[in-house]
Motif scaffolding. Sequence first.
Motif, PDB file in Angstrom:
ATOM      1  N   TRP A  74      85.019 -75.436  29.249  1.00  0.00           N
ATOM      2  CA  TRP A  74      84.262 -74.603  28.319  1.00  0.00           C
ATOM      3  C   TRP A  74      83.733 -73.364  29.032  1.00  0.00           C
ATOM      4  O   TRP A  74      83.256 -73.436  30.158  1.00  0.00           O
ATOM      5  CB  TRP A  74      83.086 -75.374  27.736  1.00  0.00           C
ATOM      6  CG  TRP A  74      83.462 -76.406  26.722  1.00  0.00           C
ATOM      7  CD1 TRP A  74      83.639 -77.741  26.939  1.00  0.00           C
ATOM      8  CD2 TRP A  74      83.704 -76.187  25.326  1.00  0.00           C
ATOM      9  NE1 TRP A  74      83.983 -78.369  25.764  1.00  0.00           N
ATOM     10  CE2 TRP A  74      84.025 -77.441  24.757  1.00  0.00           C
ATOM     11  CE3 TRP A  74      83.676 -75.055  24.505  1.00  0.00           C
ATOM     12  CZ2 TRP A  74      84.319 -77.597  23.397  1.00  0.00           C
ATOM     13  CZ3 TRP A  74      83.971 -75.203  23.155  1.00  0.00           C
ATOM     14  CH2 TRP A  74      84.286 -76.457  22.615  1.00  0.00           C
ATOM     15  N   LYS A  76      80.693 -71.119  28.601  1.00  0.00           N
ATOM     16  CA  LYS A  76      79.444 -71.368  27.889  1.00  0.00           C
ATOM     17  C   LYS A  76      78.567 -70.123  27.765  1.00  0.00           C
ATOM     18  O   LYS A  76      78.577 -69.249  28.618  1.00  0.00           O
ATOM     19  CB  LYS A  76      78.676 -72.497  28.581  1.00  0.00           C
ATOM     20  CG  LYS A  76      79.423 -73.830  28.548  1.00  0.00           C
ATOM     21  CD  LYS A  76      78.628 -74.954  29.192  1.00  0.00           C
ATOM     22  CE  LYS A  76      79.382 -76.283  29.108  1.00  0.00           C
ATOM     23  NZ  LYS A  76      78.628 -77.400  29.731  1.00  0.00           N
ATOM     24  N   THR A 186      82.004 -77.343  15.780  1.00  0.00           N
ATOM     25  CA  THR A 186      83.131 -76.774  16.517  1.00  0.00           C
ATOM     26  C   THR A 186      84.209 -76.361  15.533  1.00  0.00           C
ATOM     27  O   THR A 186      84.573 -77.128  14.637  1.00  0.00           O
ATOM     28  CB  THR A 186      83.713 -77.784  17.519  1.00  0.00           C
ATOM     29  OG1 THR A 186      82.692 -78.172  18.451  1.00  0.00           O
ATOM     30  CG2 THR A 186      84.880 -77.173  18.290  1.00  0.00           C
ATOM     31  N   ASP A 240      80.029 -71.164  22.731  1.00  0.00           N
ATOM     32  CA  ASP A 240      80.869 -71.652  23.824  1.00  0.00           C
ATOM     33  C   ASP A 240      82.306 -71.654  23.316  1.00  0.00           C
ATOM     34  O   ASP A 240      82.546 -71.815  22.116  1.00  0.00           O
ATOM     35  CB  ASP A 240      80.498 -73.085  24.220  1.00  0.00           C
ATOM     36  CG  ASP A 240      79.023 -73.248  24.560  1.00  0.00           C
ATOM     37  OD1 ASP A 240      78.409 -72.272  25.030  1.00  0.00           O
ATOM     38  OD2 ASP A 240      78.493 -74.360  24.337  1.00  0.00           O
ATOM     39  N   ARG A 242      86.661 -72.664  24.540  1.00  0.00           N
ATOM     40  CA  ARG A 242      87.657 -73.093  25.519  1.00  0.00           C
ATOM     41  C   ARG A 242      89.028 -73.127  24.863  1.00  0.00           C
ATOM     42  O   ARG A 242      89.154 -73.252  23.641  1.00  0.00           O
ATOM     43  CB  ARG A 242      87.320 -74.472  26.093  1.00  0.00           C
ATOM     44  CG  ARG A 242      87.582 -75.652  25.168  1.00  0.00           C
ATOM     45  CD  ARG A 242      87.273 -76.972  25.863  1.00  0.00           C
ATOM     46  NE  ARG A 242      87.628 -78.132  25.037  1.00  0.00           N
ATOM     47  CZ  ARG A 242      88.794 -78.777  25.123  1.00  0.00           C
ATOM     48  NH1 ARG A 242      89.712 -78.377  25.983  1.00  0.00           N
ATOM     49  NH2 ARG A 242      89.050 -79.814  24.351  1.00  0.00           N
TER      50      ARG A 242
END
Length: 287
Positions: A74, A76, A186, A240, A242
């Motif tokens: 991640w 962040k 998310t 965040d 990824r």
Amino acid sequence: MKPGKITHTIAVILSSISSLFAHGMPSKAESPNVKASKKSNRSSDDRLLDVGSIVFSPGQLSASSPEPGERYPWKKSIVTTIFWIGEKPSDNNPVPNRTSSWDREWTKNYGGVDDPNPANRSNYIPAKFTPRQNPFYCALPYNDKAREGHRPEAPRVVPWFKEAYQGPAVSTCKGRWVAIRKGNRTVYAQWEDAGPFRTDHWQYVFGNERPKPNLNKGAGLDVSPAVRDYLGMNDTDVTDWRFVDFSEVPRGPWSTLGENNTFVIKDRKKAVELAEAAKPGGGPIAR
């Protein structure tokens, strides 16, 4: 000011300050690769970074250790801003978003302007039309393509370059899935443009640097109105993010629309295979 607003403002300020400390105050003009633009198909984008003398180690290409079961770590507390297909020029975005780094007909191929006004949206899409591409999209400040072929560092810094390579004319980054997190929510989006502002910052996108200071408080991620709406974001916020492999992406509102959507492509392929298998003898469908 409400407590929630205070918390949000502090988060943005802290993330912006971290970018300043990570890079220091510039003592000279930025390099030619720094542009007040989210695009990377302009002539200045083709000035290639000389990386011949750089030696990479595994630690340089990982911002932190991935969590158990995750291939990518991640990033962040990243300042995150909203952009949209068809966006007109503004002080903080001098170049319109009619095109993307990888699609010269982005607005046309999408089906129109992705109007960000909540009053003109329904179920994560514009009320006036159904997009022909995935409305869950984002931009990160790196473009692996050069005027011809790929940037010289791309094969070494893009983790999936070898497995995604389809020839010198095709980006290995376009369409890649990204998980974006705010609080306990998310969302999943596809990488469809390069920005904000830079198109050469692989050290942040794939490595351990923070986003560089810019006009948008050090923003390091642009997201679409659909992403904003799903996460309940402000126009400038902190998230965040990824990279994720497609196998990690669950079904959701991001899996239903778009000619470029991996879910849609695979579902159509599966439907064709089932139809062929159902025919007498399992022969191919007549063209």
